[in-house]
Each structure stands twice: as C-alpha cells, then as structure tokens.
Motif scaffolding. Structure first.
Motif, PDB file in Angstrom:
ATOM      1  N   ASN A   1      69.991  30.102  36.722  1.00 37.26           N
ATOM      2  CA  ASN A   1      69.137  28.918  36.802  1.00 37.26           C
ATOM      3  C   ASN A   1      69.570  27.995  37.936  1.00 37.26           C
ATOM      4  O   ASN A   1      68.738  27.359  38.587  1.00 37.26           O
ATOM      5  N   GLY A   2      70.890  27.925  38.180  1.00 33.41           N
ATOM      6  CA  GLY A   2      71.360  27.121  39.300  1.00 33.41           C
ATOM      7  C   GLY A   2      70.957  27.708  40.637  1.00 33.41           C
ATOM      8  O   GLY A   2      70.619  26.986  41.580  1.00 33.41           O
ATOM      9  N   LEU A   3      70.946  29.041  40.743  1.00 34.64           N
ATOM     10  CA  LEU A   3      70.535  29.683  41.987  1.00 34.64           C
ATOM     11  C   LEU A   3      69.052  29.509  42.266  1.00 34.64           C
ATOM     12  O   LEU A   3      68.616  29.531  43.417  1.00 34.64           O
ATOM     13  N   SER A   4      68.259  29.335  41.219  1.00 34.61           N
ATOM     14  CA  SER A   4      66.814  29.198  41.410  1.00 34.61           C
ATOM     15  C   SER A   4      66.442  27.888  42.096  1.00 34.61           C
ATOM     16  O   SER A   4      65.317  27.742  42.580  1.00 34.61           O
ATOM     17  N   ASP A   5      67.357  26.928  42.165  1.00 28.19           N
ATOM     18  CA  ASP A   5      67.072  25.638  42.808  1.00 28.19           C
ATOM     19  C   ASP A   5      67.304  25.658  44.313  1.00 28.19           C
ATOM     20  O   ASP A   5      67.022  24.664  44.987  1.00 28.19           O
ATOM     21  N   LEU A   6      67.812  26.766  44.839  1.00 26.07           N
ATOM     22  CA  LEU A   6      68.133  26.806  46.263  1.00 26.07           C
ATOM     23  C   LEU A   6      66.886  26.733  47.129  1.00 26.07           C
ATOM     24  O   LEU A   6      66.909  26.173  48.231  1.00 26.07           O
ATOM     25  N   ALA A   7      65.772  27.302  46.652  1.00 23.35           N
ATOM     26  CA  ALA A   7      64.546  27.293  47.452  1.00 23.35           C
ATOM     27  C   ALA A   7      64.038  25.875  47.668  1.00 23.35           C
ATOM     28  O   ALA A   7      63.626  25.501  48.771  1.00 23.35           O
ATOM     29  N   SER A   8      64.076  25.052  46.620  1.00 22.15           N
ATOM     30  CA  SER A   8      63.607  23.671  46.755  1.00 22.15           C
ATOM     31  C   SER A   8      64.573  22.827  47.582  1.00 22.15           C
ATOM     32  O   SER A   8      64.159  21.909  48.297  1.00 22.15           O
TER      33      SER A   8
ATOM     34  N   PRO B   1      63.970  20.271  52.829  1.00 23.87           N
ATOM     35  CA  PRO B   1      64.317  19.261  53.854  1.00 23.87           C
ATOM     36  C   PRO B   1      64.957  19.863  55.093  1.00 23.87           C
ATOM     37  O   PRO B   1      64.740  19.374  56.216  1.00 23.87           O
ATOM     38  N   LEU B   2      65.708  20.934  54.924  1.00 26.27           N
ATOM     39  CA  LEU B   2      66.324  21.573  56.085  1.00 26.27           C
ATOM     40  C   LEU B   2      65.263  22.233  56.955  1.00 26.27           C
ATOM     41  O   LEU B   2      65.385  22.237  58.190  1.00 26.27           O
TER      42      LEU B   2
ATOM     43  N   SER C   1      64.267  28.491  57.885  1.00 26.75           N
ATOM     44  CA  SER C   1      63.083  29.116  57.298  1.00 26.75           C
ATOM     45  C   SER C   1      63.404  30.503  56.763  1.00 26.75           C
ATOM     46  O   SER C   1      62.893  30.913  55.710  1.00 26.75           O
ATOM     47  N   GLN C   2      64.275  31.235  57.461  1.00 33.38           N
ATOM     48  CA  GLN C   2      64.679  32.544  56.956  1.00 33.38           C
ATOM     49  C   GLN C   2      65.476  32.408  55.660  1.00 33.38           C
ATOM     50  O   GLN C   2      65.298  33.198  54.722  1.00 33.38           O
ATOM     51  N   LEU C   3      66.343  31.403  55.621  1.00 34.51           N
ATOM     52  CA  LEU C   3      67.084  31.183  54.376  1.00 34.51           C
ATOM     53  C   LEU C   3      66.151  30.804  53.239  1.00 34.51           C
ATOM     54  O   LEU C   3      66.339  31.238  52.093  1.00 34.51           O
ATOM     55  N   GLN C   4      65.148  30.010  53.539  1.00 35.32           N
ATOM     56  CA  GLN C   4      64.200  29.632  52.497  1.00 35.32           C
ATOM     57  C   GLN C   4      63.451  30.852  51.972  1.00 35.32           C
ATOM     58  O   GLN C   4      63.190  30.962  50.772  1.00 35.32           O
ATOM     59  N   ASP C   5      63.090  31.771  52.877  1.00 31.92           N
ATOM     60  CA  ASP C   5      62.421  32.996  52.432  1.00 31.92           C
ATOM     61  C   ASP C   5      63.329  33.818  51.520  1.00 31.92           C
ATOM     62  O   ASP C   5      62.878  34.364  50.500  1.00 31.92           O
ATOM     63  N   VAL C   6      64.601  33.901  51.901  1.00 30.36           N
ATOM     64  CA  VAL C   6      65.546  34.645  51.059  1.00 30.36           C
ATOM     65  C   VAL C   6      65.694  33.986  49.692  1.00 30.36           C
ATOM     66  O   VAL C   6      65.684  34.649  48.646  1.00 30.36           O
ATOM     67  N   PHE C   7      65.808  32.649  49.685  1.00 33.88           N
ATOM     68  CA  PHE C   7      65.941  31.934  48.419  1.00 33.88           C
ATOM     69  C   PHE C   7      64.679  32.074  47.566  1.00 33.88           C
ATOM     70  O   PHE C   7      64.756  32.213  46.345  1.00 33.88           O
ATOM     71  N   SER C   8      63.519  32.030  48.215  1.00 36.16           N
ATOM     72  CA  SER C   8      62.271  32.169  47.469  1.00 36.16           C
ATOM     73  C   SER C   8      62.156  33.555  46.851  1.00 36.16           C
ATOM     74  O   SER C   8      61.730  33.708  45.697  1.00 36.16           O
ATOM     75  N   GLU C   9      62.551  34.565  47.618  1.00 39.48           N
ATOM     76  CA  GLU C   9      62.510  35.924  47.081  1.00 39.48           C
ATOM     77  C   GLU C   9      63.474  36.078  45.910  1.00 39.48           C
ATOM     78  O   GLU C   9      63.137  36.695  44.882  1.00 39.48           O
ATOM     79  N   ALA C  10      64.683  35.497  46.069  1.00 36.96           N
ATOM     80  CA  ALA C  10      65.631  35.557  44.947  1.00 36.96           C
ATOM     81  C   ALA C  10      65.119  34.782  43.747  1.00 36.96           C
ATOM     82  O   ALA C  10      65.290  35.191  42.595  1.00 36.96           O
ATOM     83  N   ASN C  11      64.456  33.659  44.029  1.00 31.09           N
ATOM     84  CA  ASN C  11      63.910  32.858  42.936  1.00 31.09           C
ATOM     85  C   ASN C  11      62.822  33.613  42.194  1.00 31.09           C
ATOM     86  O   ASN C  11      62.729  33.561  40.957  1.00 31.09           O
ATOM     87  N   ASP C  12      61.969  34.336  42.938  1.00 34.88           N
ATOM     88  CA  ASP C  12      60.918  35.123  42.298  1.00 34.88           C
ATOM     89  C   ASP C  12      61.500  36.199  41.385  1.00 34.88           C
ATOM     90  O   ASP C  12      60.997  36.446  40.282  1.00 34.88           O
ATOM     91  N   LYS C  13      62.576  36.823  41.859  1.00 34.93           N
ATOM     92  CA  LYS C  13      63.186  37.855  41.028  1.00 34.93           C
ATOM     93  C   LYS C  13      63.876  37.264  39.806  1.00 34.93           C
ATOM     94  O   LYS C  13      63.831  37.829  38.711  1.00 34.93           O
ATOM     95  N   LEU C  14      64.516  36.099  40.000  1.00 31.79           N
ATOM     96  CA  LEU C  14      65.220  35.480  38.872  1.00 31.79           C
ATOM     97  C   LEU C  14      64.263  34.932  37.832  1.00 31.79           C
ATOM     98  O   LEU C  14      64.525  35.008  36.632  1.00 31.79           O
TER      99      LEU C  14
END
Length: 330
Positions: free
Chosen positions: A203-210, A214-215, A240-253
């Motif tokens: 659940n903590g990792l799912s907040d990385l996308a949001s 700002p970055l 933006s690449q990091l955000q895509d990675v975080f979003s993909e991880a968030n979708d899986k989580l």
C-alpha cells in the motif's frame, strides 16, 4: 562507563536532597553521610589505568557542575531544589579532592557556567547568609577557587572529533543506542514473513505514482526553459519514465490487471520448467521434454552426465580415450 558514573552521582545528589528536606539543613556532614552510605569512596576501585581514572573524574565533575547550575547532564534546564544545587557544589569539592591524580583534572567551566555558579553562591549569601549550610557552601566554593580548581574554557567539556568526550551529548547518545536497539528488534520482528506487513508495504508503494506528479511538472517547466539550448541538451524524461513505472506497479498492486487463469498459470510453469532444463541439460533435454506428448516421434538419445555444464563433480565422469590412457600409463 561514564553513564554509570552519571547514575551514581545523580542518585547521590537525589538522596542528599531528600535527607536535607527532612532535616531542613543541607550541611556538608549530611552529604558526607550520604556519600558513605552509597560507598562512593570506592568510585575509583578496579580501574586499571590513568585514562579510566581521568574519565571517571571528568564525568563526575560534569554532573556536579551541571546540577549546581540547575541543569541536567545534557545541559537542559530543570527546576533544581536548593539542596540539590548545594549538593552539586559539595560533589565538586569531594570529587576534586578525592581523585587519585590530585590537581590534575580540573573543573572545566564556560563563561555561562562560571557566571551561574558565582551568581548562585552570591545569591545564597544574600538571602540566607546566616544559615550554617550557606556558610559551608561559601567556604567550599572559595576553597576551590583558592586551589585553582577551575579551568576556564569555551565549553564545559573537551570536544573531540569522535564525540566521545562531549559529555553534554553522552547521555543522549546512550539513550539513542537503546532506542536503536529497540528499533532494530522491532524491525526484525516486522521482517518476519507476514501477509499483514507485506500488504502495508504494498500500500505504501502504491502512493509513488501520485508523489511523482509534482516532479513531472517540474520536468516540463525545465524542458520549456531549455528549449533554446535543445541542440546541446536533449529534453529530460526521467521523471515521466519513473511515473510510468510507478503507475504500472500501482496497477499490478491494486489488481487492475485481470488475474491469470489456471491454464495460463500452468503454461507459465511449463515455460519456467523448460528454461531450467535448457540451462542444465541443453537443447536435447528441452526437445525431449517438449515432445513427450507426441509418442509417434522417436525420443532423442539421452545425453551423458559429462555433457552437462562442466563442474568439479562431472568433469571426470567420462572415460579418457585409449591413446590418452596409454600415454598416461607409460
């Protein structure tokens, strides 16, 4: 060792304060009685070298001057009673004259500490100058000054690069070590396999996308500012690449991806099995495992052990050629 000296000296001053409150008199004789009851005369026992003696003396003197100034051992202010501050001055006198290396370790005082000590002694003389304990405190303090017991320094302690002699921070360091030990024990308990702790981490990792939004905005503003230098510096896309990675991880989580069916799971297991067999036995075993269901095809000849990946356990499995054996025997 110094924290233990802190505890002993603090307990001595506390006992003297309680006894002085009961008798309504903070005289030096009562302090000497508390000193003997706590067996403080053995404070230097079982110390093997001069360094340990000096450290004990410096720690005890530090506690005494801090309490005499109405401070804790770490320098914080606290409402010390009259008997406690008088007990701190008594302890200065007792330790300074008790040390085996007499007149070697002096009482280090900063300008603030010296002003606090002298002003308190003067305050006692003005307010309760007729009392016997006040006269004793005045005499003891005057005696220490006459014996040149004070060393006037910028700080109240020796400051070393490794912070081992910073007595104002010694107690806080000991407390921090205790807290770190407690934290490490708690972390070991939390690192045990547990579905609850794993869910919390996910659940903590799912907040990385949001958090990365700002970055990304900062990245866009930076790219706009660098348009004029685009020929020399390419536009950055790291956030933006990091955000895509975080979003993909968030979708899986979060379970946005549809769960795999039983047949898909079995296919994945078969693929993993074939990969392991290929890594260990080569292409022949892989072909044999994939064609097991087709019985009409002839099965390949199994490879021998020495044809596997070479190691110290398999390199001597195959027999040497006859000509090589003859040369070795001859």
């Amino acid at each position: 060792m110094e924290p233990s000296v802190y505890v002993d000296c603090w307990q001595l001053i506390q006992r003297f304060g309680r006894a002085a409150d009961e008798s309504q008199d903070a005289n030096f004789e009562l302090f000497s009685q508390c000193w003997l009851e706590m067996q403080m005369q053995h404070i230097y026992s079982a110390q093997t070298n001069h360094v340990e003696v000096m450290e004990t003396t410096m720690a005890a003197l530090h506690v005494a001057k801090r309490v005499a100034c109405g401070r804790k051992t770490n320098g914080d202010m606290f409402e010390a009673k009259r008997a406690q501050r008088i007990g701190g001055i008594y302890l200065l006198y007792a330790i300074y004259n008790k040390q085996p290396t007499k007149h070697f370790v002096k009482i280090e005082v900063s300008p603030r500490t010296w002003e606090s000590l002298t002003s308190y002694v003067e305050q006692l003389r003005l307010q309760t100058g007729e009392r016997r304990d006040t006269q004793q405190v005045s005499y003891i303090f005057w005696k220490l000054v006459q014996e040149n017991a004070f060393l006037y320094t910028a700080l109240d302690y020796c400051q070393a690069l490794d912070a081992l002699a910073a007595y104002d921070h010694l107690e806080s360091i000991a407390i921090a070590k205790h807290q770190n030990n407690h934290t490490s024990a708690l972390l070991k308990q939390q690192l045990k396999p547990s579905k609850v702790y794993l869910n919390e981490e996910l659940n903590g990792l799912s907040d990385l996308a949001s958090i990365s939004k700002p970055l990304c905005q900062l990245q866009e503003a930076y790219n706009k500012q660098m348009v004029r230098h685009r020929s020399s510096f390419a536009a950055t896309q790291i956030f933006s690449q990091l955000q895509d990675v975080f979003s993909e991880a968030n979708d899986k989580l979060m379970g946005n991806k549809p769960p795999a069916t039983t047949s898909e799971a079995n296919d994945q297991l078969d693929v993993r099995k074939r990969v392991r067999q290929k890594a260990m036995f080569g292409e022949a075993i892989e072909a044999m495992s994939t064609d097991d269901e087709e019985s009409e095809q002839p099965s390949p000849k199994p490879i021998t052990l020495h044809e596997r990946r070479m190691s110290s356990a398999t390199v001597f499995e195959a027999k040497l050629p006859e000509d090589v054996l003859k040369n070795l025997q001859s």
